[in-house]
Design a protein around this motif. Sequence first.
Motif, short mmCIF file in Angstrom:
data_model
loop_
_atom_site.label_atom_id
_atom_site.label_comp_id
_atom_site.label_asym_id
_atom_site.label_seq_id
_atom_site.Cartn_x
_atom_site.Cartn_y
_atom_site.Cartn_z
N UNK A 70 2.79 -26.53 -16.68
CA UNK A 70 2.17 -25.20 -16.74
C UNK A 70 2.93 -24.22 -15.85
N UNK A 71 3.26 -24.65 -14.62
CA UNK A 71 3.95 -23.77 -13.67
C UNK A 71 5.31 -23.35 -14.21
N UNK A 72 6.05 -24.28 -14.78
CA UNK A 72 7.38 -23.94 -15.30
C UNK A 72 7.29 -22.94 -16.44
N UNK A 73 6.28 -23.08 -17.29
CA UNK A 73 6.11 -22.10 -18.36
C UNK A 73 5.75 -20.73 -17.79
N UNK A 74 4.92 -20.69 -16.78
CA UNK A 74 4.55 -19.41 -16.17
C UNK A 74 5.76 -18.74 -15.52
N UNK A 167 1.08 -12.30 -1.94
CA UNK A 167 1.17 -13.35 -2.96
C UNK A 167 1.06 -12.80 -4.38
N UNK A 168 1.08 -11.48 -4.53
CA UNK A 168 0.96 -10.88 -5.87
C UNK A 168 1.99 -11.45 -6.84
N UNK A 169 1.59 -11.57 -8.11
CA UNK A 169 2.46 -12.00 -9.21
C UNK A 169 3.01 -13.41 -9.00
N UNK A 170 2.21 -14.25 -8.35
CA UNK A 170 2.63 -15.63 -8.15
C UNK A 170 1.53 -16.58 -8.64
N UNK A 171 1.95 -17.80 -8.94
CA UNK A 171 1.00 -18.84 -9.29
C UNK A 171 0.60 -19.57 -8.02
#
Length: 707
Positions: A70-74, A167-171
């Motif tokens: 999921x993280x890699x796709x994001x 932390x904006x725009x981060x997972x």
Amino acid sequence: MTLPISPTNPTNAFTVPSVSITIARTGKSAKANELGMRGMQERAYAKRGEQYLLIKSPPASGKSRALMFIALDKLHNQGLQQAIVVVPERSIGSSFADEPLSQHGFVWDWQVAPQWNLCNAPGVDEPRVAKSKVDAMRQFLAGTDKTLVCTHATFRFAVEELGINAFDNRLIAIDEFHHVSSNPGNVLGGQLGAFIARDKVHLVAMTGSYFRGDSEAVLGPADEAKFEKVTYTYYEQLNGYQWLKSLDIGYFFYTGPYVDAVAKVLDPTLKTIVHIPNVNARESLKDKEREVNDIMHGLGEWKGVDPATGFHLVKTKDGRTLRVADLVDDSDPARRSRVLAALKDPAQKHNRDNVDIIIALGMAKEGFDWIWCEHALTIGYRSSLTEIVQIIGRATRDAPGKERARFTNLIAEPAAEQGAVAEAVNDMLKAISASLLMEQVLAPRYEFTPKNMGPKEGFDYGDDGYKDGGRNIGVNNDTGQIHVEINGLITPQSPEATRICKEDLNEVVTSFLQDKTVLERGLFDKENTLPEELTQLRMGKIVRERYPNLNEADQEAVRQHAVAAMNITQQAKLALIQADANGVGAGGGTALIDGVRKFVNVRDLDIDLIDRINPFDAAYAVLAKAMDEKSLRQVQASIAAKKVSIPEIEARELANRALKFKNERGRLPDINSADAWEKRMAEGVAAFARYRAQAKASQAQGESSHG
């Protein structure tokens, strides 16, 4: 489920009354698709576009790798700058080490540069030492590298110092999410609420047990509603294994020093983790080193220490040499590090003979991966239901040749001469609660509908098929779900109530089982407690408090579904107990389904009938086998003596139930009725009237005094 299992221990004559969950071993849990994803991971990846995602999935189901996908796709497809993985303790950080996912069909590999795995950085997670890790987080956020792993503590300190906006725009991915709480005192929970309010990050939360031992909510209702849920049940996970086919869950009551009881139930032929009690616990002998030595002495003759691993070598009576890892003794840090390194050695992961017994105190629980563990033996009630679930998870890994696993909880039996009877009873209730919860968690999911709604697609209704007006039990062989029809069942109307009835009933049942009054009355004051006081009043209160935003009809639908899920599981177990007592016990992969059919076949299922069943009947049947009768009577007497008059909140709910009774039957409940529940409702109406009269009198007196 079959009972009693009482697995044979070749070293002695003692057996542990247990409930056994038998599974089909379809092998599906280990099968990967063309992207290298197993079943749960594929299900989670399908929701990868969600901003807020909550993954509820048991130990060993592959949550860590699901997050990587999921993280890699994001990062590559959804425009997020970076991914930060947050774990509760440093040892779990190894679960997010580099993975060559492309070798198994995925597009990208998961990589974390050594300097950004802060779990490997020296120093403990406390404010004085944390500054260097916060500085590292600051550098990471300002840089171009994509992934970082840190502990919950490091993340909390970083958010406090750097602020939410950094932390904006981060997972942000939070592993073992049950450590979070909606309680204002929970720092991470407060920070999570702030992130959701700002709405500038993506959140992935992962847990194998979405509840807390302190019965606090993990998320508040408004925040929880924003999360898309992915639920992969324990039953799906275990049913899809290749090797493991049954799990026994039992408790064993003991008197005297617990080390003597360990010697009775510890089978040295099984790969076992023994969790001894904390030195401050009631069960502790206040000398942890001696306790470990006594346990090893019970296994055989000590023959020294393996210099390479630090494992103790113990020769058993039958001539075998056991390798015992002591994780309790912390007097020699070098030896302790050597033992931990030997347990975590990747080269030994698939070596069944690397170690035989692990003795631990605060370790070898959450995130500890030893696939060969066959027996989790725990002394005393641990700090929470969550911890018990995590410990059981140590034994539920699939491994070649491992067909059976078990969890045994040793509980000190309340003794007549014991001063702290109340504390002993409290621990016992919690242990039983944990056992009941695991039975519910491990059962297949139910699909409840009102009578004669027709067959559901994908469900097998047996040789005769679905019949209108019949007692229909449908089974989905792919998911393990069971379809049961119930007369008078309310169907949830809103999407959220529908989702709760499909996915979150175990959370509702957990809250019910964590209610001490429910357990006390249901188990030990059955003669003076009507089932409806538990199923309607207490469960109704729990649902209203947990889901305040649902309307009254949907709250009642959730209540009915939760009671049905618990009572049908417990009555299925009771049917099998009775069949076993008569020498016609059921077994094999269909044991629970057979039990459900036995229960349904002797009754026309109706929600009023289900409400009139004490959910603890089956648990009491097990308890009566496991506990000394004199002690059992003593506990019952102590609980019965605590009963008080109807409290105001219960009187109000009884009055509400009486109003529904009047709407259905055209009259109020009769206090002289032969029906116990009708009489109880009438008593509630009278009690509520007294409370209202007292309130009016107090108000009038107050106005008079001010006049």
